[in-house]
Scaffold this active site. Structure first.
Site, PDB file in Angstrom:
ATOM      1  N   CYS A   1     109.583 148.668 120.596  1.00 50.35           N
ATOM      2  CA  CYS A   1     109.801 148.825 122.037  1.00 50.35           C
ATOM      3  C   CYS A   1     109.660 147.533 122.807  1.00 50.35           C
ATOM      4  CB  CYS A   1     108.836 149.854 122.610  1.00 50.35           C
ATOM      5  SG  CYS A   1     107.106 149.414 122.438  1.00 50.35           S
TER       6      CYS A   1
ATOM      7  N   CYS B   1     113.151 157.178 109.227  1.00 57.98           N
ATOM      8  CA  CYS B   1     112.081 156.190 109.287  1.00 57.98           C
ATOM      9  C   CYS B   1     111.863 155.585 107.916  1.00 57.98           C
ATOM     10  CB  CYS B   1     110.798 156.865 109.790  1.00 57.98           C
ATOM     11  SG  CYS B   1     109.370 155.777 109.877  1.00 57.98           S
TER      12      CYS B   1
ATOM     13  N   CYS C   1     107.132 156.737 107.347  1.00 59.29           N
ATOM     14  CA  CYS C   1     106.675 158.099 107.007  1.00 59.29           C
ATOM     15  C   CYS C   1     107.853 158.962 106.565  1.00 59.29           C
ATOM     16  CB  CYS C   1     105.933 158.731 108.181  1.00 59.29           C
ATOM     17  SG  CYS C   1     106.845 158.734 109.731  1.00 59.29           S
TER      18      CYS C   1
ATOM     19  N   ARG D   1     101.884 160.871 112.244  1.00 61.58           N
ATOM     20  CA  ARG D   1     102.124 160.586 113.657  1.00 61.58           C
ATOM     21  C   ARG D   1     102.057 161.831 114.529  1.00 61.58           C
ATOM     22  NH1 ARG D   1     105.663 156.415 111.423  1.00 61.58           N
ATOM     23  NH2 ARG D   1     105.145 154.405 112.342  1.00 61.58           N
TER      24      ARG D   1
ATOM     25  N   SER E   1     107.334 161.388 118.066  1.00 60.70           N
ATOM     26  CA  SER E   1     107.585 160.425 119.131  1.00 60.70           C
ATOM     27  C   SER E   1     108.305 161.044 120.328  1.00 60.70           C
ATOM     28  CB  SER E   1     108.382 159.226 118.597  1.00 60.70           C
ATOM     29  OG  SER E   1     107.540 158.389 117.814  1.00 60.70           O
TER      30      SER E   1
END
Length: 570
Positions: free
Chosen positions: A552, A74, A77, A482, A505
């Site tokens: 998405c 990522c 983060c 997250r 996720s």
């Protein structure tokens, strides 16, 4: 405002399905296919469209290299993956209980800066446009807006500054190039205002001004990370056994970090939290949907020295498990109960495996496969889906009576005039992120004071020696912005034999498991009202509230007609 949970906005029936593709303001590639009947979501598939294969790439490499690969997962983060990989190696080789206390403090401080950066960016730049109507701000009265701002925040807001923001936005609109505001959902059918946007023009103007200001403030949080981490993104100071940033122990470097964090904390206290409290009363209907599974998992964070791997007692924000929204019962985390399912994922077989024994063998079928529909695995805890993230971390801390969390949650609930069960919602996730950011920002200075005091006493040790064993296994747990992140490693012949990442996720956005149970996002979208099929902002609010780490496409398909309308979304 009522103290009871508000009802969801009434669903409006519409004809035909909706495809929202692509959805930006998130990281990576995600496709959510929903079926809608009578204006409400009745079925969901969360489909990750990106295969990375990091677990395959890492096989055969030196365990110490893992962090440099995994943090490239990522661009936001990144530090959390460096910590996760480093902690799992330390746990495997047995040095995790011997880390110098200054090394743990350095890591904890960098993590605090990461949280402040991530939460500010999420609320203002990834999520705010789901609630804030930029176009409506053009009709605001700047003088009136300044007076309202004075009731929201303790800091002074000048009407001329708000007017300057308004003029800047007007110029963007007049140019026909809206830039960062392009393709948002402000207008409904025929150019009318979308019925799901409810802020007065003046509050919209205040929020837009703060959106722009937050672009500058988040840079300061990123700079603070670089003070200790050498660079951002992708820090370079963590090593198995401690950290390497001896230069950061100098008084001027500690002072630089302190100054940057104080400036960010001031914005959090005077702008971010007040903005959430100002916007939330207009959207209490959003507390009527998005609850999902109401099972919450937190690995906690900010370990005390020598307890990097201790999930149940060694962390400032505690770890824990909440089932079915029961805040009165927070259980300890049992890592043995974690397993990943692949029955509905694009992998070979249908095994249910603990991460230590995880297998990553891709086997893609097709995009519209109704059985296997995602590159994500489906993590489960004791067979149940678990939501992770700021809300989970705050609820676990609140349920355990953690002082800062309890005081801040109670303050927010009292301010909004609602009960704790309102937090089990799309709105609750947004509020939970602000609560977590506030308590983390408040903790930073005391950690920095402790580090400075150690240095003053002559303690500058940052690294503990160790030797690589021939065979070992270990895990690194991180309670990141997250949510719950864990890296699992098996070492053989001093090399990586197996490496598995179980990331936030996958917990939140993974597909159905072998038992057919929906993932948390899938469950959260069930029953969501869709007031305007061409601009289904309610779906975006829930998806964005999880802060997905994959960009998405959200696809809404009518269960009866199968017709489609394509909408571009930001």
């Amino acid at each position: 405002m009522s103290g009871s949970k508000p009802k969801a906005a009434p669903a409006v029936a519409y004809k035909g399905p909706v495809i929202v593709d692509p959805v930006t303001r998130i990281e990576g590639h995600l496709r959510i296919v929903t079926q809608v009947e009578n204006g409400k979501v009745v079925d969901v598939q969360s489909s990750a469209q990106l295969f990375r294969g990091l677990e395959i790439i890492l096989k055969g490499r030196d365990p110490r290299d893992a962090q440099h690969f995994t943090q490239r997962s990522c661009g936001v983060c990144t530090y959390v993956h460096a910590v996760g990989s480093t902690r799992c190696v330390e746990n495997a080789v047995g040095v995790d209980k011997k880390l110098p206390k200054n090394a743990t403090l350095m890591r904890n401080l960098t993590m605090a800066a990461q949280f402040m950066h991530d939460h500010l960016v999420h609320f203002y730049h990834l999520h705010a446009l789901d609630f804030v109507d930029v176009a409506n701000a053009l009709s605001a009265d700047p003088v009136k807006a300044a007076k309202i701002a004075a009731t929201i925040s303790p800091r002074a807001t000048k009407a001329e500054d708000l007017k300057a923001v308004q003029d800047k936005v007007k110029a963007l609109v007049a140019s026909g190039q809206l830039g960062i505001f392009t393709n948002a959902y402000f207008f409904g059918e025929g150019g009318k205002r979308h019925p799901a946007y409810k802020l007065p023009a003046e509050v919209d103007l205040i929020a837009v001004a703060h959106y722009l200001e937050a672009l500058r403030v988040q840079v300061k949080a990123a700079r603070a990370m670089a003070v200790f981490g050498a660079k951002n993104p992708h820090t370079q100071f963590t090593v198995a056994g401690g950290v390497t940033n001896y230069d950061a122990l100098k008084p001027e470097r500690l002072a630089e970090f302190a100054t940057l964090c104080k400036e960010v904390k001031k914005f959090v206290d005077e702008v971010y939290v007040p903005d959430v409290l100002a916007v939330a009363p207009y959207y209490l209907d959003v507390a009527g949907y998005g609850a999902g599974c109401k099972n919450y998992l937190s690995f906690g964070e900010w370990p005390t020295p020598g307890k990097e791997a201790d999930l149940n007692g060694g962390r400032w924000l505690p770890a824990g498990i909440i089932m079915n929204g029961n805040l009165a019962k927070v259980d300890p985390v049992d890592p043995a109960k974690i397993a990943e399912h692949i029955k509905h994922s694009w992998y070979n077989g249908d095994s249910v495996l603990h991460p230590y024994n995880g297998v990553t063998e891709p086997k893609y079928t097709k995009l519209d496969d109704k059985d296997r529909y995602s590159w994500m695995k489906a993590p489960r805890y004791n067979g149940e889906p678990m939501e992770v993230g700021p809300l989970a971390q705050v609820l676990v801390a609140y349920g355990r009576g953690q002082p800062e969390a309890k005081a801040t949650v109670d303050f927010v609930l009292k301010k909004l005039g609602v009960k704790a069960d309102v937090l089990f919602s799309t709105l609750g996730r947004t509020a939970g992120r602000a609560i977590e950011c506030s308590i983390v920002a408040g903790k930073t200075q005391s950690m920095l004071d402790e580090l400075a005091e150690n240095v003053k006493k002559g303690d500058t040790k940052l690294y503990e020696e160790w030797k690589m064993p021939d065979t070992a296994e270990g895990v690194g747990y991180v309670g990141c912005p997250r949510g719950g992140l864990s890296h699992w490693i098996k070492i053989k012949n001093k090399k990586i034999e197996n490496f598995q990442l179980v990331v936030p996720s996958t917990w939140n956005l993974g597909p159905r498991c072998a038992a057919g149970k929906l993932g948390p996002v899938e469950a959260a979208l069930m029953g969501t009202p869709v007031l305007d099929p061409k601009r289904p902002v309610e779906i975006l609010r829930t998806v964005h509230s999880f802060d997905p780490c994959i960009a998405c496409g959200v696809h809404v398909i009518d269960a009866k007609t199968g017709e489609e309308t394509v909408v571009q979304a930001m």
